[in-house]
Design an enzyme around this catalytic site. Structure first.
Site: not given
Ligand code: AP5
Ligand code: ZN
Length: 218
Positions: A13, A88, A123, A156, A167
């Site tokens: 996203k 969400r 990431r 992160r 998650r």
């Protein structure tokens, strides 16, 4: 133009939002980025959100809805905006409807769970801008440094495998039902409700971008 990007953690996203923002001239509104900034600044919202985010849970709806309402009243949102990571939950989506905010497109970026864990472990992010890289799939020009500012990239805190799995389960329970929500809305009010499109989120970043641009040019 008002757009919602739906998708699991790590679906891409944020990566795609930056490109849509540049191409269509609308701001990216990432509730995740806004919350991370609040945590860093130690604001009352950040204090409430910190532990929830680190554990991979969702921040309470009332806090998020207030945050988003304030953000979209800013001058740069007059021509539209792109929601990344919002709504969400069903109550968040319902709050948008109740506020009479007419969304043009809801796009789901669809990626299988197995792919997500490897994506998120590689990431790296530039904290100040929210720019996203991947050490293999989307590397910066210089390893470890942001292309635009030359500043350091970081991992992160919620990208640890265990938190990623949490998650993902929260996503399936609370966010995935939004796909049905928007599909039903469109079936009830074709032409009036947001147009729902699913785009496969596997393949190169560029090929996914091309598909998203086609949907949005419609
Ligand atoms: P948030 O920041 O929104 O995180 P998320 O939804 O879990 O999504 P991510 O940012 O992890 O993934 P992404 O889809 O943006 O993927 P990206 O482009 O980075 O939320 C964080 C937390 O804040 C939540 O857990 C919650 O606690 C709280 N929160 C936020 N919004 C909330 C809300 N509305 N309500 C309640 N709580 C809220 O890409 C991932 C990686 O893959 C990158 O390394 C990238 O380079 C790579 N990649 C991208 N595309 C490709 C590709 N095509 N092929 C290979 N690799 C790719
Ligand atoms: Zn993101």
């Amino acid at each position: 133009m008002k757009v919602i990007l739906l998708g699991a953690p790590g679906a891409g996203k944020g990566t795609q939002a930056k490109m849509i923002m540049d191409k269509f001239g609308i701001p990216q509104i990432s509730t995740g980025d806004m919350l991370r900034a609040a945590v860093k600044a130690g604001t009352p919202l950040g204090v409430q959100a910190k532990d929830i985010m680190a554990a991979g849970g969702l921040v309470p709806d009332d806090l998020i809805i207030a945050l988003v309402k304030e953000r979209i009243s800013a001058d740069d949102c007059v021509k539209g905006f792109l929601f990344d990571g919002f709504p969400r939950t069903i109550p968040q989506a319902q709050a948008l409807l109740d506020a009479g905010i007419d969304i043009d497109h809801v796009i789901e970026i669809d990626v299988a769970d197995e792919e997500i864990v490897s994506r998120l472990s590689g990431r790296r992010v530039h904290e100040a801008s929210g720019r996203v890289y991947h050490i293999e799939h989307n590397p910066p020009q210089t390893p470890g440094l942001d292309d635009e500012t030359g500043e350091e990239l970081v991992q992160r805190e919620d990208d640890k495998e265990e938190t990623v799995r949490k998650r993902l389960s929260v996503y399936h329970e609370q966010t995935k039902p939004l796909v049905d929500f928007y599909q039903q809305l469109e079936a009830q009010k074709p032409g009036e409700a947001p147009k729902f499109t699913r785009v496969a989120g596997v393949g190169s970043v560029d090929s996914i971008r091309t598909q998203l641009f086609e949907v949005l040019a419609d």
